[in-house]
Design a protein around this motif. Structure first.
Motif, PDB file in Angstrom:
ATOM      1  N   GLU A  79      26.613   0.350 -74.285  1.00 28.86           N
ATOM      2  CA  GLU A  79      28.058   0.146 -74.339  1.00 28.86           C
ATOM      3  C   GLU A  79      28.566  -0.738 -73.199  1.00 28.86           C
ATOM      4  O   GLU A  79      29.578  -1.427 -73.350  1.00 28.86           O
ATOM      5  N   SER A  80      27.857  -0.765 -72.085  1.00 24.30           N
ATOM      6  CA  SER A  80      28.211  -1.690 -71.013  1.00 24.30           C
ATOM      7  C   SER A  80      28.066  -3.132 -71.488  1.00 24.30           C
ATOM      8  O   SER A  80      28.904  -3.991 -71.195  1.00 24.30           O
ATOM      9  N   ALA A  81      27.005  -3.395 -72.253  1.00 26.48           N
ATOM     10  CA  ALA A  81      26.792  -4.747 -72.785  1.00 26.48           C
ATOM     11  C   ALA A  81      27.914  -5.168 -73.722  1.00 26.48           C
ATOM     12  O   ALA A  81      28.221  -6.353 -73.852  1.00 26.48           O
ATOM     13  N   ALA A  82      28.542  -4.177 -74.363  1.00 24.36           N
ATOM     14  CA  ALA A  82      29.622  -4.470 -75.308  1.00 24.36           C
ATOM     15  C   ALA A  82      30.991  -4.495 -74.648  1.00 24.36           C
ATOM     16  O   ALA A  82      31.998  -4.687 -75.325  1.00 24.36           O
ATOM     17  N   GLY A  83      31.029  -4.291 -73.332  1.00 21.69           N
ATOM     18  CA  GLY A  83      32.308  -4.340 -72.635  1.00 21.69           C
ATOM     19  C   GLY A  83      32.827  -3.008 -72.181  1.00 21.69           C
ATOM     20  O   GLY A  83      33.968  -2.919 -71.718  1.00 21.69           O
TER      21      GLY A  83
END
Length: 438
Positions: free
Chosen positions: A188-192
């Motif tokens: 989810e960090s990669a998705a913002g």
């Protein structure tokens, strides 16, 4: 002995992306594909009236920049997905149907609790570097616990746990009881870091011409550089004297080897000359198996019901559905349902899945013109669907994940943060760039 500059193993999105860039730079590259077709985990077929039906990977999000760039280079078109629909979501919980987008089966207190925990999760996700989660000061402890354990420790109610499990089933990933918190935070960090799973971030675009067309277009450009029905049994890495052996016994040599094989089939290949630590990292990865379902109808009848085709389902074989295309519903059978699915007699599977669809959408769901089942779980050349990360896996795989050991390079959706088409393209093009830089 046949010789090339680079051998690429696998003609999925990753291998084709790597080979395309290498060929464009003048490299003598050959792609060895076990199947008789290109695409790997993207595959499509056509209905009698000419509509494309995707049997594998299908949807991307705005933050999937490598994939979106490639689509533009190939002259293909991105269009909105089901998330742009004005219809409402369906929820099948037991035998009870709920309609609405705002978790209508929850109480107001449950929804407030869900929002509180989602904010806490987002704040924590923002502290994780998706490219280097191992550098997080609490990496080991975050990896030891499951998402469900974290929710309980944070005071989450059974309703919140149920909602997150519903989402996992619909996405056909491992249960939240068996998913590493660190892995989910990284994803989810990669998705913002916008929440537990934001469909508008992850699933808002699709290729109008069909997602499998991306792979087929690259394969057509590469032409006879792609050799089909050529499974590999052995890889040997030794400086400039690298070679692969096909199942037929034929040996092909090259200055570099790129593995774009899923991690399951890669474990079946005998590899020498690669460090024990690199192989241990690769062999520690796992897949979440799944079966994909698609049903083609005369029209999108669910829109007449004021619905968007999206559903979350329990306890059922299907984890949920979404509208793939005009008149086409997609669904996935998640890992938690596969035992029951495979125990179901083959001649009963379609009828039982149809019954589940009709329970959600009514009798109209039985009036399909075509019904498709694509078993990715036991496909020998995938052995799964998307990457799975159980508690402890991120730490065990370690920071070698997605890295290269020249002249041996790895790429594929398994080698990114999570198993999506973006990961295949991103790492495939990254492997090609690494080779060309050398």
């Amino acid at each position: 002995m046949e010789r090339h500059d680079v051998i690429v193993l696998g003609a999925g999105l990753a291998g084709l992306s790597a080979a395309r860039d290498l060929a464009a730079a003048g490299t003598d590259v050959v792609v060895l594909e076990a199947r008789a077709r290109a695409g790997g985990r993207v595959e499509q077929t056509s209905t009698p009236d000419g509509r494309l039906v995707q049997l594998g990977g299908e949807i991307v999000g705005t933050f999937h920049t490598a994939y979106r760039q490639l689509v533009g280079e190939l002259g293909l078109t991105l269009v909105p997905t089901f998330v742009a629909s004005s219809g409402e979501t369906s929820w099948l919980l037991g035998r009870q149907i709920f309609i609405g987008d705002e978790l209508p089966w929850m109480s107001d207190a449950d929804r407030r609790e869900y929002e509180r925990l989602e904010k806490e999760f987002s704040t924590l996700a923002a502290t994780v570097d998706p490219d280097n989660p191992w550098a997080h000061p609490d990496a080991a402890s975050l990896d030891r616990v499951s998402v469900a354990d974290w929710v309980r420790a944070a005071g989450g109610s059974p309703a919140v746990l149920r909602q997150l499990e519903l989402s996992a089933r619909a996405l056909s990933v491992e249960s939240i009881e068996r998913t590493s918190l660190l892995a989910d935070l990284r994803k989810e960090s990669a998705a913002g870091a916008e929440g537990f799973y934001n469909y508008e971030a992850w699933e808002n675009e699709r290729v109008l011409e069909g997602s499998a067309t991306v792979a087929l277009t690259m394969a057509a450009q590469l032409g006879d550089r792609v050799r089909y029905s050529s499974p590999v049994s052995e890889i040997h890495i030794e400086g400039e004297r690298n070679w692969v052996r096909l199942a037929t016994g034929e040996v092909i040599s090259a200055s570099a080897v790129v593995s774009a094989l899923p991690v399951g089939p890669l474990r079946d290949v005998h590899i020498t000359g690669v460090s024990d630590s690199r192989l241990a990292s690769l062999h520690r990865q796992r897949h979440a198996p799944a079966v994909k379902v698609a049903a083609a109808y005369e029209n999108s009848f669910w829109e007449e019901q004021g619905r968007n085709g999206t559903s979350f389902m329990e306890p059922t074989l299907l984890g949920g559905t979404w509208a793939q295309n005009d008149g086409v519903l997609s669904g996935l059978i998640p890992p938690s349902s596969l035992g029951e699915y495979f125990a179901t007699p083959t001649n009963r599977r379609q009828s039982e899945l149809t019954e589940e669809l009709s329970t959600v959408f009514g009798d109209a769901a039985e009036a399909y013109s075509r019904f498709y089942l694509r078993n990715w779980a036991t496909d020998p050349w995938t052995q799964g669907y998307v990457t799975g990360w159980r508690p402890g896996d991120v730490t065990a795989v370690g920071p070698l994940h997605g890295t290269h050991e020249p002249p041996f390079y790895v790429c594929g959706s398994d080698q990114w943060v999570c198993g999506y088409m973006e990961g295949a393209v991103r790492t495939g093009r990254g492997a090609a760039a690494a080779i060309l830089t050398r």
